[in-house]
Enzyme design. Structure first.
Site, PDB file in Angstrom:
ATOM      1  N   CYS A   1       0.826  -1.211   0.000  1.00  0.00           N
ATOM      2  CA  CYS A   1       0.000   0.000   0.000  1.00  0.00           C
ATOM      3  C   CYS A   1       0.864   1.268   0.000  1.00  0.00           C
ATOM      4  O   CYS A   1       1.317   1.721   1.057  1.00  0.00           O
ATOM      5  CB  CYS A   1      -0.928  -0.001   1.212  1.00  0.00           C
ATOM      6  SG  CYS A   1      -1.962   1.466   1.280  1.00  0.00           S
TER       7      CYS A   1
ATOM      8  N   CYS B   1      -0.590   4.163   2.016  1.00  0.00           N
ATOM      9  CA  CYS B   1      -0.478   4.043   3.474  1.00  0.00           C
ATOM     10  C   CYS B   1       0.972   4.269   3.924  1.00  0.00           C
ATOM     11  O   CYS B   1       1.209   4.917   4.928  1.00  0.00           O
ATOM     12  CB  CYS B   1      -0.878   2.652   3.967  1.00  0.00           C
ATOM     13  SG  CYS B   1      -2.249   1.895   3.128  1.00  0.00           S
ATOM     14  N   ASP B   2       1.927   3.703   3.204  1.00  0.00           N
ATOM     15  CA  ASP B   2       3.302   3.638   3.720  1.00  0.00           C
ATOM     16  C   ASP B   2       4.306   4.512   2.981  1.00  0.00           C
ATOM     17  O   ASP B   2       5.456   4.608   3.400  1.00  0.00           O
ATOM     18  CB  ASP B   2       3.787   2.169   3.674  1.00  0.00           C
ATOM     19  CG  ASP B   2       2.906   1.272   4.535  1.00  0.00           C
ATOM     20  OD1 ASP B   2       2.432   1.752   5.582  1.00  0.00           O
ATOM     21  OD2 ASP B   2       2.687   0.110   4.157  1.00  0.00           O
TER      22      ASP B   2
END
Ligand code: NAP
Length: 306
Positions: free
Chosen positions: A128, A131-132
């Protein structure tokens, strides 16, 4: 009962609620589904200029709530579709009985199962980028894959990272032409064509771990090389979230729920499936929303006839 809170689940809610069926929507672990981890969505109707995936899903949720859909922040852990009414057990142990069920559990990212992957998952290995990606500001990352997700991830990361490699096993991308054009004209994205990843390498110091390199092989020359990277983002497609329905609903060999032609009806009368969980072909949010609406309509017809 509607299981799942992506575009399919919320639209199934909209249609069943308007049909006065008193839907209970079980939202699951990731409220809003896969779209909530998509940074920018240009192809969902009603959002000229694009919008963040989270924004779109918040709007769909709001729309379903406003029409009276009851939602609970729980997961379904077990289902019994052997007879009607159907019994679904929630993660707090409560059993819910439903006259009909719409399965809209979607899909989740597929992992490559490379050596080093498990060891460095969460320490530089991710599926992701939204997200990261932030952990890799001014660093070097590699994205594996050649579909829409890989191209979108690479574009997103190119705004944060010093350099982004795309490691793709063929010499053409599968992803949309619009994204290909952006990728090819972004100066800090380098594409490694005909390349397969072999191993993720890293370093450990006490409890601290970090990724240091990705070993790749050129499939034409057979040559192996090592690229120095701080992060590896796998974007090699999705697997349908159907574990819960094994031995309950007919599925194809890839685990997608089989629905009747031009319908969302499954192998069990009164159980319908909508969205990515039954769509190995298109896998688009707008189509998930459409099949969610179909499931809602079919549910209402089924209850009228039965
Ligand atoms: P995808 O379209 O299935 O693409 C997966 C990519 O990973 C392909 O390029 C594939 O290579 C590669 N791959 C698969 N297995 C591999 C392996 N073992 N080793 C190396 N490479 C591997 O998956 P996706 O990109 O996640 O997209 C999923 C669906 O969501 C698609 O329908 C896509 O259109 C949709 N989506 C849409 C948008 C949008 O419209 N904005 C954004 C994201 C996703 P090959 O090409 O050689 O098969």
């Amino acid at each position: 009962m509607i299981i799942g809170s992506g575009p399919a689940g919320y639209m199934a809610g909209v249609y069943t609620s308007r049909a006065d069926l008193k839907p209970l929507l079980v939202e699951g672990m990731q409220q809003g589904g896969q779209l909530t981890i998509t940074n920018e969505v240009e192809n969902f109707p009603g959002f000229p200029g694009g919008a963040g995936g989270q924004v779109i899903m918040d709007k769909l949720r709001e729309q379903a709530l406003a029409l009276g859909v009851e939602m609970i922040a729980r997961s379904v852990v077990e289902v019994d579709f052997s007879k009607r009414p159907f019994r679904c057990r929630l993660d707090d142990g409560e059993d819910v009985v439903a006259e009909t069920v719409i399965v809209a559990t979607g899909a989740s990212a597929r992992w490559l199962k490379l050596p080093g992957e498990d060891e460095y998952r969460g320490f530089g290995v991710s599926t992701c980028a939204t997200c990261d990606g932030n952990f890799f500001r001014k660093k070097t990352t590699a994205v594996i894959g050649g579909g829409d997700t890989a191209l979108e991830d690479a574009i997103y990361l190119s705004n944060l990272c010093e350099k982004v490699y795309i490691v793709h096993r063929r010499d053409t991308f599968r992803g949309t032409m619009a994204l290909q054009k952006v990728v090819k004209s972004t100066s800090n994205i380098q594409i490694l064509w005909n390349s397969i990843p072999l191993e993720i390498e890293g370093e450990k110091q006490g409890f601290m771990k970090k990724v240091t390199a990705l070993k790749v092989q050129n499939t034409v020359s057979g040559e192996e090389s090592r690229i120095a990277v701080d992060g590896v983002f796998e974007a090699i497609g999705v697997v349908p979230a159907t574990e819960l329905f094994v031995n309950q609903l007919d599925m194809n060999e890839q685990g997608y729920i089989i629905t009747k032609p031009d319908s969302t009806a499954t192998s069990v009368e009164g159980v319908f499936a909508a969205g990515d969980v039954q769509d190995p072909v298109f896998r688009q949010a707008v189509i998930a929303a459409g099949t969610g609406s179909m499931a809602g309509i079919e549910c209402a017809r089924f209850l009228l006839e039965n």
